[in-house]
Every structure is written in C-alpha cells, then in structure tokens.
Design an enzyme around this catalytic site. Structure first.
Site, PDB file in Angstrom:
ATOM      1  N   CYS A   1       0.818  -1.224   0.000  1.00  0.00           N
ATOM      2  CA  CYS A   1       0.000   0.000   0.000  1.00  0.00           C
ATOM      3  C   CYS A   1       0.848   1.270   0.000  1.00  0.00           C
ATOM      4  O   CYS A   1       1.591   1.502  -0.938  1.00  0.00           O
ATOM      5  CB  CYS A   1      -0.963  -0.002   1.186  1.00  0.00           C
TER       6      CYS A   1
ATOM      7  N   HIS B   1      -3.537  -5.131   0.854  1.00  0.00           N
ATOM      8  CA  HIS B   1      -3.135  -4.435   2.069  1.00  0.00           C
ATOM      9  C   HIS B   1      -3.095  -5.375   3.273  1.00  0.00           C
ATOM     10  O   HIS B   1      -3.567  -6.495   3.222  1.00  0.00           O
ATOM     11  CB  HIS B   1      -4.008  -3.196   2.294  1.00  0.00           C
TER      12      HIS B   1
END
Ligand SMILES: [Zn+2]
Lengths: 234, 415
Positions: free
Chosen positions: A94, A191
């Site tokens: 991310c 993520h």
C-alpha cells in the site's frame, strides 16, 4: 543472509502500520521457524537508524502524513537503500509500495519517493476497496494472488519493472496490472497481512533472502482460506 | 395513538406531530416484528421535523457518551447512576445516531434527564442538537478502516466539536487521542480508565513526535501533550473519587474495563450532583446490555456472550473471559467491515491452554491467524456443533458484530 538467522526488519511501524501490517512479519517468521530456520524480527521506529544488515525488509500501509514523513526519514537514513544494494529483499504494501517509486501523492501534493524502482503513483478517480485477485507474472512461479485492497492511489509502472500480476478482480495499480516485481522487491496493493492469503509470496521472499529453495509446509489452512476467497470473487 | 403529556405540550406543533408519528411508527415496527423500532420511529419523526431532536432535548439535562469501545455499557451504567435523581431517557438499545436519539427521547416522554450513546462520527451534530451538560469520551482506536475515518482524523473532529462549547467533558486520561481532543474544552474531569490498546496512539496528534509510555504514565517527546492527573481512578475493585474516597463497585459485568466504565459513569453523574455512594448500588443492578455479557443455558452448557468489534475490544474480551472452552466467531458483513486484516493486530496468545473453537463466515481467516499465533483450535460449521464439541459446563463466546447477533438469535435473542 546473515550467518546465524533470517533477520526480518519492519520499517517504521509507528508511521507505516494500518490494519494487520504486523501480519506479514509474523507469517514470514512463522514460515521460517517451521523449517527450523532461526529468525530475528526487528521493529525499527522512525526516530531510530535503519539497520542495513537485514535480510527481508517490510514496508506497511499508512495515511498521507505518516507516509510523507516516512519517505523523508528513509531518504535521509539510506539504511534501506544500502541493505537492498547488498542483496536484501523488500516486501512493500500500500503506502509502502508507493514509497518505492519516484513519486507519490500525499496531503494534496506530489512527494518524492525512495526512487528504488521505476514507478510513480498518483490519485485515482475513486477509492479502490474490496477483494483483489490476479494472475501472477509467469516467471515468478506463483499461484493466483488474492487479497483485500483499500487505497485511493493509482500506480504507473515504468519500462524497467514488471507487474506482480494481471488483475482479474479489483483495481490494483490501474485496473489492469497489480503490484510490482523487480529483483528482490515485491510491491502490492493487497493491504495488511497479504502473506496470509499468499504464503507462496512469503516463501519467495524467504528463498531470495536465504538463497535456497523452501521445502513445502502443511498449508492446509491457508489453502482453504485461499480457495474460499478466490471462489468468492469468481 | 399514544397520548402525549409533559414537555410535549410546549413543543412546536410540527414537533408534536413528528413525535406522535415517530412513536406510532416505532410501535408499528415492533408489532410487525421488524426490529425494536428504535431507528425507524426517529427516522420518520426527523423527516417531519428536522429539528425534532433539539425540540425533544430542550428542557432536559443531557449527558452524551462516545468512544470506540464501551459506549453502550457506559451509557447504561450512567443512566443507572443518574436514576438517583429521577427519570432518565436513554437509547439503551445502542441505536446511537440521531434517529436513535430522537426515537429514544420521543418514546421516553417527559424526563428531566437523558443519557445518550453517540456514534463517534455524530458527536458534533448531537452536541449541537442537544446542548449537553456533560460529554463523556471513552477512547479512540481503529474500528473499521474500510469505511471509518482514521483515528487521528476522528480525534480532530472531536476536538473541533468540543472547542468553545458550554459543556463539561469527562474524558479518559489514559488515551492520548482522547486527551488531545478533550483538552480544548473549558472544563474537563479526567478519569484513569486505562488503555489496553496502544497501537493507534504512538504518534502525537499535536506534533507528530513519539509518545512514550512508562508504568501507566505517558507523554509526548516533542510537545507538552501528556497524561493529565486523573480525578477518578481505579484501585482494585474500588473506584476512587476526586476526594480520595474509595467506593467498592460490585458489578454483574466482567472485567477491569467495565469497572473503568463504572468510574466514568460515576464521574458523569457527579456533574449532575449524584453522590457516588448513592449511585454505586444501582450500578450493581445492571446486567446484560442488548445481549452483551448475557448468559444462556443450552444442553447443560452455560453460555456467555462477549461482543468484540475491533482489536481493542478483542483484547478486552480476552481479559474478561474465563479460562474455559471458548468459541470465536468472525463475520465480515457490512456492519462488521469487509476486511479481516485486523485479526493480525490482535494477539490471541491469551487463549493458550483453553479449548478453542472457531466458526463464522470468515473462520478460515481466523484459522490461519491462530495457526501463526500457535493457538490450537477446532473448526466447527455451526453453533450447534460447537455445543456438541464441548463437555457440559461453561462456554465463553467471543464474536464480532453480526456473528454475535447470529449466535444471539440461536439463543432466542437472549438478553
Ligand atoms: Zn506532541
């Protein structure tokens, strides 16, 4: 690899840690220990020097402010740059993934990244939230990737790098490709604990770090989890 | 149609109609078996009179309770403590947005006092509508990242909501985010409520420097933000008031967390003139709240339900749970948040040595987490199978929101 053990370095958990980022460190350590490999995990705060002797470095997710701060501190510190030059592996997620490029967008402006790979990130028209799945680059020898994405960024890969996967569900970099793979660096928009659903990526990092192939583990539970999540988006 | 008495006489006509329709809708919703009516009535009422909440709150002395965890329980405890003074309107079913507040006040009729649980995101709006005498702030931690605002952003919203208001704040001295938000208020009572979860407050919201923690104290290494001296604190089973007096609090609710919630309730009630000694016996009468901490007996198994909606809540639940067979159930439906990543923010090792069963929509996520955590477990595909898998005796159930509701439904909506 350092002689005694696999050293896993979680970079700046005080800045780059959103939901479950710790998971990648826990999973790597567990997979190494299950094979009888000694492991040392190190969490390095942003007001500390980054060691350059680590084997695998982890960059997690974060909000705009902490992301920009992390970029500044790592650029001054140079520890990660030195470690990668001497052969360490990096797994970046991310906001951490965006950091490996030349620039990223935070707090309303373009910020300089760590410039480790030929890519750049900006803002997308919408926030990408939901299941992310894809078919990995064939050279990596990985099974399909599966994860959860939650980001507003879009990432543009330069000519010198390859995507981690071609997107089959979700957005990833731009709706077509997802993540990056170059040398011993993997970046992804999956993520949090991405390795929970993708233990093969964990083993790839461990094999890069140790220079040896990883013998299989009993992955009955991760396999059931993978099958369930991949079936859910089919 | 219910007849209106009390303060409704003084309500503007539009508000009277809205109140009346709101009550009727809630009753109809309940009669139709469509929930408890705690939201629908308020929704209709607010459609007719957008200022209905202000109209209903006017003339009452109001306390608001907000925070990521413990607000339903603390609201119930505070309402119990305030009961010393007279009738208290409260949204005890946990409907904690303005529609729920409107319903609760409309349904309660005339009461001199109201204690309302408020969703973190609505604090500013509800302060504006109800002009509360006291606002209680419990804690702030990550809840559902895929839709909720970030913790620091929430603290900043609270800060803006409290600045320049004529309201007293009762706040947790142990949570840096809460302290930063609350210290802009004109008057604050600090309660040492504890903070089991630290991972969202290592970075100072004021200056970005590291927050250092030493033996329960904390301070920013870069600015003047630090733990205020609390007026209320815990000492074992006792709540210690600002005069140093110890009040033994015997609750039917488990854990240190709930004793801390009781301390907050007493601190809020004190602002209305309630003496702790008078309120303490009432706190001991509070049992379960909308199924939380409820106990049911099935097939010679005594089952207790613990709700854990976020990482901080899970750590608290492990602290409350007895050392007996434990069922963990995880879903990731809309009310839970679709993302299960938070499982890796929770250390499940306190469950070592207990027989652990897992179930729920996302049991596989939990299975992988527990394997990596070194906690052995058995996967079961239903609540009935979980009961069959343990011997007669105790069972603790720890579940996130919809998983909790599923199991509560299996137990005939135990309360
Ligand atoms: Zn500071």
């Amino acid at each position: 690899m350092s002689t005694e053990s696999v050293r896993i370095v979680w970079v700046y958990p005080d800045l780059l840690s959103t939901y479950g980022d710790r998971g990648n460190m826990l999973i790597l350590a567990w997979r190494a220990r299950m094979r009888g490999m000694p492991v040392e995990t190190v969490e390095v705060r942003s007001d500390e020097r980054l060691p350059d002797q680590g084997d695998i470095y982890l960059l997690g997710g974060g909000e705009d402010g902490p992301q920009a701060l992390a970029a500044q501190r790592m650029t001054l510190d140079r520890g990660l740059h030195r470690a990668l030059e001497s052969g360490a592996a990096l797994f970046a997620v991310c906001a951490g993934y965006q950091l490996v490029g030349s620039s990223f967008f935070a707090k309303g402006e373009m910020c300089a990244g760590l410039d480790l790979l030929d890519l750049s990130s900006d803002r997308g028209p919408t926030r990408a939230v939901g299941e992310l799945a894809g078919t990995p680059a064939p050279d990596l020898g990985l099974p399909p990737i599966t994860g959860f994405e939650n980001h507003g960024g879009r990432t543009h890969l330069g000519a010198g790098v390859r995507p981690l996967a071609r997107v089959t569900t979700g957005v990833g970099n731009d709706g077509a490709s997802e993540g990056v793979w170059q040398g011993k660096i993997v970046g992804t928009y999956m993520h949090g604990p991405a390795l929970a659903r993708n233990p093969a990526i964990g083993d790839l990092l461990l094999s890069w770090a140790t220079g040896s192939t990883m013998e299989p583990l009993d992955d009955a539970w991760p396999t059931r989890l993978r099958n369930e999540r991949l079936a859910a988006v089919r | 149609m219910t007849s209106n008495t009390g303060p409704n006489k003084s309500l503007p006509l539009r508000a009277k109609v809205a109140t009346s329709v709101s009550k009727t809708a809630a009753a109809l919703s309940r009669a139709a078996g469509r929930g408890d009516g705690s939201v629908i009535g308020g929704w209709i009422g607010l459609k007719i009179d957008p200022d209905l909440l202000s109209h209903l709150a006017a003339g009452r002395r109001v306390a608001l309770v907000s925070g990521t965890n413990g607000k339903t329980t603390t609201t119930r405890l505070t309402a119990a403590a305030m009961g010393v003074l007279g009738d208290v309107a409260t949204n005890s079913l946990g409907a904690n947005m303005p529609t729920g507040h409107t319903s609760a006040l409309a349904r309660a009729g005339h009461t001199p006092y109201a204690v309302l649980e408020v969703d973190e995101h609505y604090l500013d709006q509800v302060i504006t509508a109800t002009s509360p005498h006291v606002v209680a702030l419990l804690n702030l931690s990550r809840d559902q990242l895929d839709r909720a605002k970030e913790v620091a952003m929430m603290a900043s919203l609270w800060r803006d909501a409290l600045r320049g208001r004529d309201t007293h704040v009762v706040a947790n001295a142990d949570d840096p985010m809460v302290v930063w938000a609350a210290r802009v208020a004109d008057s604050v009572t600090w309660v040492a409520s504890g903070q089991r979860w630290h991972d969202d407050s290592w970075v100072c919201p004021e200056c970005g420097a590291h927050i250092e923690r030493v033996d329960g104290d904390w301070y920013c290494t870069g600015c003047d933000l630090r733990r205020p001296v609390p007026q209320w604190r815990l000492d074992g089973d006792a709540v210690v008031d600002p005069f140093g007096e110890h009040h033994l609090v015997t609750l039917q609710l488990p854990g240190r967390v709930n004793r801390a919630n009781a301390a907050t309730a007493l601190a809020v009630a004190a602002q209305f003139g309630v003496r702790a000694a008078d309120a303490v016996p009432r706190l001991g009468q509070v049992t379960s709240i909308a199924g939380r901490y409820a106990t049911a007996v099935r097939d010679e198994r005594t089952i207790r339900l613990l709700l854990a909606k976020n990482p901080a809540g899970w750590l608290e639940a492990f602290d409350m749970a007895e050392h007996v067979p434990t069922l963990l159930s995880i879903n990731a439906r809309d009310p839970d948040g679709l993302d299960t990543s938070w499982l890796y923010d929770v250390d499940f090792s306190p469950l070592h040595g207990r027989p652990v069963l897992i179930t729920g929509d996302r049991a596989m996520d939990l299975a992988v987490r527990l394997e990596v955590n070194g906690v052995s477990f058995t996967h079961v595909t239903s609540f009935a199978r979980a009961l069959a898998a343990i011997p007669p005796g105790r069972l603790e159930v720890i579940a996130n929101y919809t998983a909790f509701q599923d199991i509560r439904a299996e137990l005939d909506r135990v309360n």
